[in-house]
Design an enzyme around this catalytic site. Sequence first.
Site, PDB file in Angstrom:
ATOM      1  N   GLU A   1      11.228  -7.319  -3.842  1.00 52.34           N
ATOM      2  CA  GLU A   1      11.104  -5.898  -4.184  1.00 52.34           C
ATOM      3  C   GLU A   1       9.704  -5.373  -3.883  1.00 52.34           C
ATOM      4  OE1 GLU A   1      13.518  -4.077  -4.739  1.00 52.34           O
ATOM      5  OE2 GLU A   1      15.088  -5.425  -5.408  1.00 52.34           O
TER       6      GLU A   1
ATOM      7  N   ASN B   1       8.822  -2.755  -0.871  1.00 58.29           N
ATOM      8  CA  ASN B   1       8.170  -1.478  -1.190  1.00 58.29           C
ATOM      9  C   ASN B   1       6.929  -1.244  -0.334  1.00 58.29           C
ATOM     10  OD1 ASN B   1      10.004  -0.689  -3.088  1.00 58.29           O
ATOM     11  ND2 ASN B   1       8.709  -1.124  -4.868  1.00 58.29           N
TER      12      ASN B   1
ATOM     13  N   ARG C   1      17.645   4.313  -0.523  1.00 54.85           N
ATOM     14  CA  ARG C   1      17.007   3.513  -1.576  1.00 54.85           C
ATOM     15  C   ARG C   1      17.593   3.961  -2.903  1.00 54.85           C
ATOM     16  NH1 ARG C   1      15.779  -0.276   1.494  1.00 54.85           N
ATOM     17  NH2 ARG C   1      15.176  -1.247  -0.453  1.00 54.85           N
TER      18      ARG C   1
HETATM   19  N1  LIG Z   1       3.779   0.006  -2.286  1.00 51.75           N
HETATM   20  C1  LIG Z   1       4.099   1.291  -2.478  1.00 51.75           C
HETATM   21  N2  LIG Z   1       3.408   2.282  -1.864  1.00 51.75           N
HETATM   22  C2  LIG Z   1       3.733   3.575  -2.046  1.00 51.75           C
HETATM   23  N3  LIG Z   1       4.736   4.001  -2.856  1.00 51.75           N
HETATM   24  C3  LIG Z   1       5.457   3.084  -3.499  1.00 51.75           C
HETATM   25  C4  LIG Z   1       5.184   1.681  -3.352  1.00 51.75           C
HETATM   26  N4  LIG Z   1       6.064   1.002  -4.129  1.00 51.75           N
HETATM   27  C5  LIG Z   1       6.838   1.921  -4.711  1.00 51.75           C
HETATM   28  N5  LIG Z   1       6.488   3.183  -4.354  1.00 51.75           N
HETATM   29  C6  LIG Z   1       7.092   4.429  -4.849  1.00 51.75           C
HETATM   30  O1  LIG Z   1       7.789   4.170  -6.057  1.00 51.75           O
HETATM   31  C7  LIG Z   1       9.158   4.577  -5.951  1.00 51.75           C
HETATM   32  C8  LIG Z   1      10.023   3.644  -6.774  1.00 51.75           C
HETATM   33  O2  LIG Z   1      10.020   2.319  -6.253  1.00 51.75           O
HETATM   34  P1  LIG Z   1      11.276   1.386  -6.508  1.00 51.75           P
HETATM   35  O3  LIG Z   1      11.062   0.092  -5.788  1.00 51.75           O
HETATM   36  O4  LIG Z   1      11.554   1.316  -7.965  1.00 51.75           O
HETATM   37  O5  LIG Z   1      12.480   2.203  -5.852  1.00 51.75           O
HETATM   38  P2  LIG Z   1      12.778   2.422  -4.299  1.00 51.75           P
HETATM   39  O6  LIG Z   1      11.977   1.484  -3.466  1.00 51.75           O
HETATM   40  O7  LIG Z   1      12.648   3.867  -3.997  1.00 51.75           O
HETATM   41  O8  LIG Z   1      14.321   2.023  -4.222  1.00 51.75           O
HETATM   42  P3  LIG Z   1      14.887   0.509  -4.187  1.00 51.75           P
HETATM   43  O9  LIG Z   1      13.779  -0.411  -4.590  1.00 51.75           O
HETATM   44  O10 LIG Z   1      16.007   0.519  -5.172  1.00 51.75           O
HETATM   45  O11 LIG Z   1      15.340   0.301  -2.810  1.00 51.75           O
HETATM   46  C9  LIG Z   1       9.440   4.570  -4.465  1.00 51.75           C
HETATM   47  O12 LIG Z   1      10.519   5.441  -4.131  1.00 51.75           O
HETATM   48  C10 LIG Z   1       8.118   5.029  -3.885  1.00 51.75           C
HETATM   49  O13 LIG Z   1       7.984   6.431  -3.947  1.00 51.75           O
HETATM   50 MG   LIG Z   2      11.882  -0.526  -3.871  1.00 49.61          MG
END
Ligand SMILES: Nc1ncnc2c1ncn2[C@@H]1O[C@H](COP(=O)(O)OP(=O)(O)OP(=O)(O)O)[C@@H](O)[C@H]1O
Ligand SMILES: [Mg+2]
Lengths: 145, 105
Positions: free
Chosen positions: A47, A51, A105
Amino acid sequence: MRENNMKIEFDSVSENEGFARVAVAAFASNLNPTLEEIEDIKTAVSEAVTNAIIHGYPYSVEKIWLEASIREQTLFLQVKDNGCGIENIAKAMEPMYTTRPDLERSGMGFAFMEAFMDDIHIESQVNHGTTVFMKKTICGGEEQE
Amino acid sequence: MEEIVKLEGDVLWIQVPRELDHHNCGAIREAADQMLLQHPVREVLFDFAGTEFMDSSGIGVIVGRYKNIKCFGGMVSAIHLNERIRKIFLLSGLTKMITIYEQEA
Ligand SMILES: Nc1ncnc2c1ncn2[C@@H]1O[C@H](COP(=O)(O)OP(=O)(O)OP(=O)(O)O)[C@@H](O)[C@H]1O
Ligand SMILES: [Mg+2]
């Protein structure tokens, strides 16, 4: 006291998601984790790395740093990118919150990291990058000599 | 190459790969959507028999197909979940959205 540290730098391309999971799983295997604990760790790593690839560096291939350390029975993880950063960390951590529904996502990444690790903490600065800190104490199966 | 999607009547069967992550989910998404465009499908069935790992990317693919087929009155289902995949389904709330057939992996 048991102590062990490692650090890997790799490109933000999707084939490295599997690599990062396996690397941490192998590193943590000295703690003699159960299969479930290994799966928890692999999911959390996946995860955080995904991200960094998708959100941290949406436009280009850049570097991701993965650090792991072992202190006694506890595994500490750090996944760092120098990408776009997160404006509102509390919001980002809410289950089902995503800024990229266009990429299908689901906003469950941080929820999984929270569910599968003992502790998670995020440091982020817009336009500078994001670091995710996680830790998990491994209860494990039978202690081996 | 082995096929990853197959039409059986009006059921679109999808063989989920060993690891369903962001890296592997694109192929499934494209293969499934191509079939959905070309054939009348009533049910999209994700078969996890050979799957050991899934993260939130997998949830995105399943929910995405659900959204695509729901407006045509179709359904999404999953079969052969091992204990781990089942846990991911539960945590994500997927179990409320799609039908799970009880056979284990
Ligand atoms: N490394 C990162 N850099 C920039 N923004 C991030 C990063 N990690 C997370 N985010 C932000 O936080 C939000 C939530 O992250 P999360 O992993 O919970 O959900 P997601 O990645 O959108 O969906 P999923 O993990 O279910 O595919 C993301 O949509 C993004 O906007
Ligand atoms: Mg994610």
